[in-house]
Design a protein around this motif. Structure first.
Motif, PDB file in Angstrom:
ATOM      1  N   LEU B 949       0.809  -1.224   0.000  1.00 58.38           N
ATOM      2  CA  LEU B 949       0.000   0.000   0.000  1.00 58.38           C
ATOM      3  C   LEU B 949       0.839   1.270   0.000  1.00 58.38           C
ATOM      4  CD1 LEU B 949      -3.043  -0.433   2.400  1.00 58.38           C
ATOM      5  CD2 LEU B 949      -3.018  -0.390  -0.094  1.00 58.38           C
ATOM      6  N   PHE B 950       2.013   1.217   0.643  1.00 59.49           N
ATOM      7  CA  PHE B 950       2.720   2.487   0.864  1.00 59.49           C
ATOM      8  C   PHE B 950       4.086   2.592   0.204  1.00 59.49           C
ATOM      9  CE2 PHE B 950      -0.079   2.020   4.708  1.00 59.49           C
ATOM     10  CZ  PHE B 950      -1.021   2.931   4.269  1.00 59.49           C
ATOM     11  N   SER B 951       4.538   1.535  -0.448  1.00 58.17           N
ATOM     12  CA  SER B 951       5.756   1.648  -1.243  1.00 58.17           C
ATOM     13  C   SER B 951       5.494   2.677  -2.340  1.00 58.17           C
ATOM     14  CB  SER B 951       6.088   0.297  -1.876  1.00 58.17           C
ATOM     15  OG  SER B 951       7.004   0.495  -2.943  1.00 58.17           O
ATOM     16  N   GLU B 952       6.508   3.455  -2.651  1.00 62.16           N
ATOM     17  CA  GLU B 952       6.297   4.530  -3.632  1.00 62.16           C
ATOM     18  C   GLU B 952       6.920   4.204  -4.986  1.00 62.16           C
ATOM     19  OE1 GLU B 952       7.356   8.244  -1.708  1.00 62.16           O
ATOM     20  OE2 GLU B 952       5.890   7.911  -0.112  1.00 62.16           O
ATOM     21  N   SER B 953       6.924   2.940  -5.346  1.00 59.06           N
ATOM     22  CA  SER B 953       7.475   2.528  -6.636  1.00 59.06           C
ATOM     23  C   SER B 953       6.975   3.415  -7.772  1.00 59.06           C
ATOM     24  CB  SER B 953       7.084   1.077  -6.947  1.00 59.06           C
ATOM     25  OG  SER B 953       7.775   0.219  -6.081  1.00 59.06           O
ATOM     26  N   CYS B 954       7.877   3.746  -8.667  1.00 61.42           N
ATOM     27  CA  CYS B 954       7.520   4.567  -9.827  1.00 61.42           C
ATOM     28  C   CYS B 954       6.807   3.701 -10.867  1.00 61.42           C
ATOM     29  CB  CYS B 954       8.779   5.149 -10.458  1.00 61.42           C
ATOM     30  SG  CYS B 954       9.741   6.171  -9.350  1.00 61.42           S
ATOM     31  N   GLY B 955       6.445   4.333 -11.950  1.00 59.72           N
ATOM     32  CA  GLY B 955       5.975   3.600 -13.124  1.00 59.72           C
ATOM     33  C   GLY B 955       4.596   2.987 -13.018  1.00 59.72           C
ATOM     34  N   ARG B 956       3.760   3.465 -12.101  1.00 58.77           N
ATOM     35  CA  ARG B 956       2.451   2.820 -11.920  1.00 58.77           C
ATOM     36  C   ARG B 956       1.277   3.772 -12.221  1.00 58.77           C
ATOM     37  NH1 ARG B 956       2.399   0.727  -6.007  1.00 58.77           N
ATOM     38  NH2 ARG B 956       3.398   2.746  -5.673  1.00 58.77           N
ATOM     39  N   PHE B 957       0.158   3.160 -12.534  1.00 59.54           N
ATOM     40  CA  PHE B 957      -1.097   3.883 -12.777  1.00 59.54           C
ATOM     41  C   PHE B 957      -2.239   3.124 -12.115  1.00 59.54           C
ATOM     42  CE2 PHE B 957       1.632   4.444 -16.431  1.00 59.54           C
ATOM     43  CZ  PHE B 957       1.593   5.807 -16.688  1.00 59.54           C
ATOM     44  N   VAL B 958      -3.243   3.839 -11.658  1.00 60.85           N
ATOM     45  CA  VAL B 958      -4.521   3.229 -11.303  1.00 60.85           C
ATOM     46  C   VAL B 958      -5.548   3.766 -12.295  1.00 60.85           C
ATOM     47  CG1 VAL B 958      -6.354   3.082  -9.590  1.00 60.85           C
ATOM     48  CG2 VAL B 958      -3.964   3.008  -8.857  1.00 60.85           C
ATOM     49  N   LEU B 959      -6.146   2.870 -13.058  1.00 60.70           N
ATOM     50  CA  LEU B 959      -7.123   3.294 -14.069  1.00 60.70           C
ATOM     51  C   LEU B 959      -8.472   2.666 -13.782  1.00 60.70           C
ATOM     52  CD1 LEU B 959      -5.116   2.633 -17.397  1.00 60.70           C
ATOM     53  CD2 LEU B 959      -5.016   4.634 -15.923  1.00 60.70           C
ATOM     54  N   THR B 960      -9.534   3.350 -14.204  1.00 63.86           N
ATOM     55  CA  THR B 960     -10.819   2.660 -14.259  1.00 63.86           C
ATOM     56  C   THR B 960     -11.308   2.693 -15.701  1.00 63.86           C
ATOM     57  OG1 THR B 960     -12.159   4.626 -13.806  1.00 63.86           O
ATOM     58  CG2 THR B 960     -11.450   3.335 -11.901  1.00 63.86           C
ATOM     59  N   CYS B 961     -12.068   1.645 -16.028  1.00 64.38           N
ATOM     60  CA  CYS B 961     -12.609   1.582 -17.382  1.00 64.38           C
ATOM     61  C   CYS B 961     -13.958   0.882 -17.331  1.00 64.38           C
ATOM     62  CB  CYS B 961     -11.648   0.808 -18.293  1.00 64.38           C
ATOM     63  SG  CYS B 961     -11.511  -0.931 -17.862  1.00 64.38           S
ATOM     64  N   ALA B 962     -14.712   1.011 -18.404  1.00 63.54           N
ATOM     65  CA  ALA B 962     -15.984   0.312 -18.491  1.00 63.54           C
ATOM     66  C   ALA B 962     -15.695  -1.195 -18.518  1.00 63.54           C
ATOM     67  CB  ALA B 962     -16.724   0.747 -19.748  1.00 63.54           C
ATOM     68  N   PRO B 963     -16.608  -2.019 -17.923  1.00 70.62           N
ATOM     69  CA  PRO B 963     -16.330  -3.453 -17.817  1.00 70.62           C
ATOM     70  C   PRO B 963     -16.043  -4.102 -19.174  1.00 70.62           C
ATOM     71  CG  PRO B 963     -18.395  -2.881 -16.704  1.00 70.62           C
ATOM     72  CD  PRO B 963     -17.873  -1.624 -17.295  1.00 70.62           C
ATOM     73  N   ASP B 964     -16.714  -3.606 -20.208  1.00 69.91           N
ATOM     74  CA  ASP B 964     -16.524  -4.263 -21.505  1.00 69.91           C
ATOM     75  C   ASP B 964     -15.214  -3.860 -22.194  1.00 69.91           C
ATOM     76  OD1 ASP B 964     -17.259  -1.700 -21.994  1.00 69.91           O
ATOM     77  OD2 ASP B 964     -18.906  -2.168 -23.374  1.00 69.91           O
ATOM     78  N   GLN B 965     -14.427  -3.028 -21.549  1.00 69.93           N
ATOM     79  CA  GLN B 965     -13.154  -2.644 -22.155  1.00 69.93           C
ATOM     80  C   GLN B 965     -11.963  -3.345 -21.508  1.00 69.93           C
ATOM     81  OE1 GLN B 965     -13.241  -1.055 -24.776  1.00 69.93           O
ATOM     82  NE2 GLN B 965     -14.843   0.505 -24.780  1.00 69.93           N
ATOM     83  N   VAL B 966     -12.243  -4.098 -20.423  1.00 70.93           N
ATOM     84  CA  VAL B 966     -11.142  -4.698 -19.665  1.00 70.93           C
ATOM     85  C   VAL B 966     -10.283  -5.596 -20.553  1.00 70.93           C
ATOM     86  CG1 VAL B 966     -10.525  -6.192 -17.738  1.00 70.93           C
ATOM     87  CG2 VAL B 966     -12.418  -4.589 -17.517  1.00 70.93           C
TER      88      VAL B 966
END
Lengths: 285, 1018
Positions: B949-966
């Motif tokens: 939860l708290f490591s600050e590793s670079c290079g990451r994203f949190v995205l949301t998308c419509a279920p049919d696009q997963v």
């Protein structure tokens, strides 16, 4: 011409009449909303001209108020709001342009004051403008109860029975407020009662239920009777603290991106409707 | 003749200013005044006729709200009166406006030296004199720039009103001195030190040698000069060669010793890393696209890149650290209005579009013993904010980005970053009537030197050399200027008109070094100039010629005006009531020639002025530090509370209360605002604005926008500045991508704020700090070349140490990377708030065990009560700093950018400080929607939940998308780490499970409270 007559005109005829509406946008001396005010009136079909107040005062540049049908007192920080918002700017007009200004108003001209412009109009005595007296200041915009400038969106409710030409047909509208001195105070209670009786309080801060509110942050400055905007008894002069010039496009609203179809929505913002009312009122003359 | 006016709010109205001061006294100083009323006092120093004073009083008083008096108002009950006014010579913008109002009211001009002085009177009930003195000193006034008068009621009422005014005394113009440099090395150093010149021994020797050699120069002799430099010449060279102007450390030759004892030579950090990175990126782009999108980089006042057919995009970020430490308000307002002049002085003048600000402070709750002579961090914070608020708002420039970083090591010197975005017309009328590229500028021999805007005073003298030295007790009061945004705004309005008329050929700002720098730099293109200091308009008489030359008095620009346009330019200035004065002529004779009337006071060959400073040779020595790791992390059952505690931390909590005081909407161009989400109360990953109002809303390109973001991680520097630099570039870039910016049009600015990295008695670890600088430059090079994000402008501030009170406190090495990107259609911009229930949450990129330098370790250190000395990093630092291979990351980012381009992403966030936990909390809050998450073993890779939860590793994203696009997204990201970690729902809570085991469940209400409570009332 009544609004009903105007709406009967063909689109081309309306556009032609709007194009005849000349809007003078006063600039300079620390004002800063000229670009968006200009864009607003242009989007509504009018012809705009930005004129530096000092050019209007020195009279050498061949600009006369009488040649225009709408005068815009725009937002900004004229003289840094020093000595009270709008006051040094208003002072210049009072001593060097008052007669021309009164002539413009008495000749049927329209005026819109936004934020610093509203403060200036009030300081000059153009508002509330009882009984055709546009020279005696009877109100002021005092420092917000919660001191300091703040930029946040609020909701405005309009008085359908107000004579205000600029708010015709409007019910409510979200707009941003951006000021430190927006609490509308009158010289005495009698002035306030007259404003209320005349329905000159054209715009009020409202809460989620649509009711005028004294609660922060919906009412950002503690203005009594939730006053956000005031017109003169003729309805041609209107000043308000919130910024319709900051809601020209749908994409100015803070939450436009929460619509999945944002890019397909109408591109005009709600704030334009105030400008359109003014331009159309001038176009009907 | 002095006329005194007193104006106050009528007794039956609340006095908002007095009440606000009372509130601040209660919360800040624990003093409890019963009431405070205030009054404005004006001292008008001018000849007034009978009855004029009454007229002025009537016009300056708001009849509805105020009452006023030519004697004294009845202030009702009070115990102490505190009056705060300015010291002589300090800018008084209100006094200036009052003078305008007085003249308008009287319908006549006042005499030239008439002045209106303003002060504020506070009438305090319920405090005794001692308490009032403390409040005056610690809250009301700043003795550096203001005078404070504290009187008991009896003292106040028992004497007539104070009629003295802070007029600068005229002691005549000091004569120009010849400086004898023939003495010993010690003597040379003494001259440099006593004169606040900040010149090194080698530099003093170079100056001595030059003037000795020039003694027989015919031109010099004829002008009455000899082998001794004048004080004007010495000051001029000190400014031009200052670290602030010359970037000596970035241009020094460096022997870098690595930890294995091998030595690498760096010819110049600037050329080898910064410039080279940009050159490599540009060469690659030019090779693949056929042309460059860089218009002007490094050599002008701001960086310029292409934007659309009509305008280029201009960007500059500056720092104003030392002045803000002395006078937070004045230093900071000068910072913002000062950086406004950079885009305005770029090419032939850019329109100002948006500001950015960012501050590094010590905690406003700082409770350790404060070294003598330092201001409390809360006071610094309040003053800096108010300065930039007033400067930006009054200039009519909205802010696009703002941030605060807190660490106790900023108690000695705060870092105050201010930046401005401009729009430079692609084509601007040239002086010959033909349109010319907007970025082209060059003073020609024969062009007149015109100074416009404010007048010159003693304010801001030695700013450039002062900022090039550590902050100690000898800091000069003159080094503080107070910006006057209205004077500047009026000058800009005038100059924009002059620009459209093609009345000038070149323009630059008067910032550090004043006329010495602006004329000296512009004269490079003509190869010489003659400047008459006696022509320069002064605020008051009595300035020495050298003071006029190097004064950093604000709101001034210098122009090169072809003689045929001089009359038109001066006439336009007069019509706009803006001062503009011809002060000299650009020449082609290779000399910077300065006179004061008929007397030559400086005669310096251009070649020596700009190229005579000796090269600096420095040594850098690297050894990797090692820090204690925390004994234990967080148990799973405490994880929810820990997340709340993290959200409340200064470095992660909401700064909205202060930020809302800044205008972010004037100009009506902002489309993704600084705060976003359903309640507009979560900071955006990046903001998006238009550059101009579209002429036709439906036209192609009408909604083209620019995107602003930044990265800053001073904490990582404690472990390794190389990793730090990569991380900040990465953070700035990921935020850009999260908004939907094009990956191939992102430019970056670098602002280095370092502790002194030159080894000396006072800096025994200089070689290590220099090695940190070398490593940061390498990291910056590596990341920007891998990402294809050119550096287009930058600035360094290299002496961020304080020795006040005998305690040396250095800032952690800090690199701010500010990114400016572009988006073809801003209506497709993406924000971090999840949009609708049912959408799927994806975590992209790898999380590693990288808690070194993280906010989490600092939390653990405080939780465990770990002690650490003032000035030392900590409480916990750790060792596993986030590291990233930008080459690999770049491939992932290309794929991610494609998802945005195709409209597959509905919300996007960048895990950075505070890690994934913080990113998820912000998303949930922004959308006011629930997140039901389960981190599978494939995502955690065996990390403990707290590290995950708290490591600050670079290079990451949190995205949301419509279920049919997963499926589409997963497929397009195959080969990269991409984990489906849950869904958006309408339960108002954040729920996180690890491999099926629910560990966190927090209501949105709890998240909001934690996020907002810390700075709500501060």
């Amino acid at each position: 011409m009544t609004p009903a007559d105007f709406s009967q005109l063909s689109t081309e005829e309306q556009a032609a009449r709007r194009k005849d509406v000349r809007v003078l946008i006063l600039t300079g001396l620390g004002l800063n909303c000229e670009a968006e005010t200009d864009a607003a009136f242009r989007l509504c079909g009018a012809r705009t001209e930005q004129v530096h107040l000092l050019d209007l005062l020195d009279g050498k540049q061949n600009v006369r108020l009488a040649d225009f049908s709408v005068l815009a007192f725009i937002g900004g920080f004229a003289f840094g709001d020093h000595l009270g918002a709008g006051s040094v700017f208003a002072n210049k007009i009072r001593f060097r342009l008052y007669d021309q200004l009164i002539e413009f108003i008495e000749g049927g001209g329209l005026a819109l004051g936004i934020c610093n412009g509203f403060q200036t109009m009030t300081r000059l005595g153009l508002l509330p403008g009882f009984d055709g007296d546009y020279r005696t200041p009877q109100a002021t915009l005092a420092p917000n109860d919660r001191l300091g400038y703040r930029d946040a969106w609020i909701e405005l409710g309009f008085d359908a029975d107000s004579p205000c030409l600029w708010t015709r047909g409007l019910e409510r509208m979200p707009l941003p407020t951006r000021h430190g001195e927006g609490k509308f105070m009158t010289a005495d209670d009698e002035v306030m009662q007259r404003l209320i009786a005349n329905r000159q309080i054209a715009a009020r801060y409202i809460d989620a239920d649509g009711q005028p509110t004294q609660d922060w942050p919906q009412n950002p400055n503690g203005s009594p009777h939730a006053i956000a905007g005031v017109c003169d008894p003729t309805g041609r002069l209107f000043g308000l603290m919130p910024h319709p010039d900051a809601y020209l496009y749908a994409f100015h609203h803070p939450h436009w991106m929460r619509r999945d179809d944002a890019a397909q929505q109408p591109m005009e913002g709600e704030g334009l409707r105030i400008f359109q009312n003014g331009v159309d009122a001038a176009a009907m003359r | 003749m002095i006329t005194r006016l007193e104006i106050a709010t009528k007794p039956d109205h609340p006095d908002a200013r007095g009440e606000a001061l009372a509130r601040r006294m209660r919360s800040f100083l624990s003093l409890n005044p019963a009431s405070i009323r205030s009054a404005d006092v004006y001292h008008i120093d001018a000849r007034l006729d009978e009855g004029e004073a009454e007229r002025i009083l009537r016009e300056l008083t708001d009849p509805v709200l105020q009452h006023g008096s030519l004697t004294r108002l009845d202030h009702g009950p009070f115990d102490v009166a505190v009056r705060v006014g300015y010291k002589p010579g300090v800018t008084d913008p209100v006094g200036k406006s009052a003078r305008v109002a007085v003249e308008d009211t009287l319908g006549r001009s006042l005499e030239a030296d008439a002045t209106v002085f303003t002060s504020t009177l506070f009438l305090i009930e319920g405090l005794d004199r001692t308490e009032a003195e403390r409040a005056a000193r610690e809250l009301i006034g700043n003795p550096v720039i203001q005078t404070l008068s504290i009187k008991t009621r009896d003292e106040f009422l028992g004497a007539p009103p104070d009629m003295t005014v802070p007029r600068v005394q005229d002691h005549g113009v000091p004569a120009v001195k010849r400086i004898d440099l023939s003495g010993s090395d010690e003597e040379l150093l003494r001259i440099s030190r006593d004169g606040l010149l900040a010149l090194t021994l080698e530099e003093m020797q170079a100056i001595r040698d030059h003037f000795l050699g020039a003694a027989e120069h015919a031109g010099r002799r004829e002008l009455g000069l000899d082998g001794r430099p004048t004080d004007v010449e010495l000051e001029c060279l000190a400014q031009t060669w200052s670290e602030h102007c010359k970037h000596k450390i970035f241009n020094a030759s460096i022997a870098y010793h690595d930890e294995h004892g091998s030595v690498q030579h760096v010819a110049s950090l600037f050329k080898d890393y910064i410039k080279k990175a940009t050159h490599e990126v540009d060469a690659a782009v030019t090779a693949s696209e056929g042309n460059s999108w860089l218009v002007s980089v490094f050599h002008d006042n701001a960086g310029v890149v292409t934007f659309d057919d009509d305008d280029h995009l201009v960007y500059k970020v500056e720092t104003h650290n030392s002045p803000s430490a002395l006078d937070p308000y004045g230093g900071a307002i000068t910072g913002i209005v000062g950086v406004n002049r950079d885009p305005f002085g770029t090419g032939r003048g850019a329109d100002l579009i948006a500001n950015v600000w960012g501050y590094c402070f010590a905690s406003p709750f700082f409770a350790r013993e404060l070294p003598e002579g330092l201001l409390h961090p809360r006071r610094i914070r309040d003053g800096v904010h108010q300065g930039v608020i007033d400067g930006g708002n009054q200039s009519g420039v909205p802010y696009g980005r703002g941030f605060e970083v807190f660490d106790h090591r900023f108690v000695g010197k705060p870092l105050v970053f201010c930046g401005t975005v401009g729009a430079l017309p692609v084509s601007i009328p040239g002086p010959e009537g033909k349109p010319m590229p907007g970025e082209e500028k060059a003073a020609h021999p024969g062009d007149l030197i015109v100074m416009t805007g404010g007048r010159i005073g003693a304010d801001g003298i030695h700013g450039a050399t002062f900022s090039s030295a550590a902050l100690d007790e000898s800091a000069p009061v003159q080094a503080v200027q107070i910006g006057d945004p209205i004077t500047q705004k009026r000058m800009f309005d005038f100059l924009l008109e002059a620009r459209e008329l093609g009345l000038y050929r070149s323009i630059t700002d008067n910032g550090a070094g004043g006329l010495s720098s602006s004329v000296g730099e512009m004269a490079e293109s003509s190869n010489g100039a003659i400047l008459d200091l006696a022509k320069a308009p002064l605020k008051y008489a009595g300035l020495a010629p050298w003071e006029i030359l190097v004064s950093e008095a604000q709101e001034r620009m210098t122009l090169a005006v072809p003689p045929q346009h001089a009359e038109a330019l001066l006439e336009l200035a007069a019509r706009r009531e803006v001062e503009a004065t011809v002060v000299g002529t650009f020449q082609g004779d290779g000399v910077f020639h300065v006179t004061h009337g008929d007397e030559t006071v400086a005669y310096i060959p251009m070649e020596f002025l700009h190229g005579g400073d000796p090269d600096l040779d420095l040594t850098a020595r690297w050894s990797a530090p090692s820090f204690v790791e925390p004994a234990e992390g967080t148990d799973d059952d405490a994880l929810g509370d820990t997340l709340l505690a993290m959200l409340s931390r200064l470095n992660l909590c909401s700064g909205e209360v202060k930020a809302r005081h800044y205008d972010h909407e004037v100009k009506a161009l902002s489309m993704v605002k600084p705060f976003v989400g359903v309640q507009s109360d979560v900071p955006a990953e990046a903001t998006v604005s238009l550059l101009r109002h579209p002429a036709d809303l439906s036209a192609e390109g009408a909604w083209r926008g620019f995107v602003l973001s930044e990265g800053i991680q001073p904490f990582y520097s404690d472990i390794d500045t190389h990793a730090m630099a990569v991380a900040v570039v990465d953070e700035a870039l990921r935020k850009q991508l999260c908004a939907g910016a094009r990956p191939d049009r992102i430019a970056m600015l670098d602002n280095f704020c370092w502790p002194d990295p030159v080894q000396s008695e006072g800096t025994p670890d200089g070689e290590y700090k220099l090695a940190q600088l070398v490593r940061a430059c390498r990291g910056l090079f590596e990341a920007t070349t891998a990402y294809g994000t050119p550096l287009i402008s930058g600035k360094d501030s290299m002496k961020n140490d304080s020795t006040k009170g005998g305690v040396k406190i250095s800032v952690p090495p800090t690199l701010l990377v500010s990114a400016i990107g572009q988006i073809d259609d801003a209506r497709r911009a993406v924000t971090l708030d999840p949009k609708s229930p049912g959408d799927v949450v994806l975590l992209i990129g790898e999380t590693r065990d990288e808690t070194g330098g993280s906010e989490y370790l600092r939390y653990l250190g405080e939780r465990d009560g770990v002690e650490h000395a003032l000035g030392e990093p900590g409480p916990y630092v750790g060792n596993k700093v986030p590291r990233l291979d930008p080459g690999t990351a770049h491939q992932l980012y290309g794929a991610v950018a494609g998802l945005f381009a195709d409209g597959l992403v509905r919300s996007a966030a960048t895990p950075a400080r505070g890690g994934l936990g913080m990113a998820l909390a912000r998303c949930a809050l922004a959308g006011r929607l629930g997140l039901d998450l389960d981190l599978p073993a494939s995502a955690t890779g065996g990390l403990s939940p707290d590290t995950m939860l708290f490591s600050e590793s670079c290079g990451r994203f949190v995205l949301t998308c419509a279920p049919d696009q997963v499926d589409t997204i997963t497929e397009r990201l195959s080969g990269f780490a991409c984990h489906r970690i849950g869904t958006v729902d309408s339960e108002p809570r954040l729920a996180v499970a690890f491999d099926g085991r629910r560990t966190i469940e927090l209501t949105l209400e709890a998240l909001e409270r934690a996020f907002k409570q810390t700075l709500e009332a501060v």
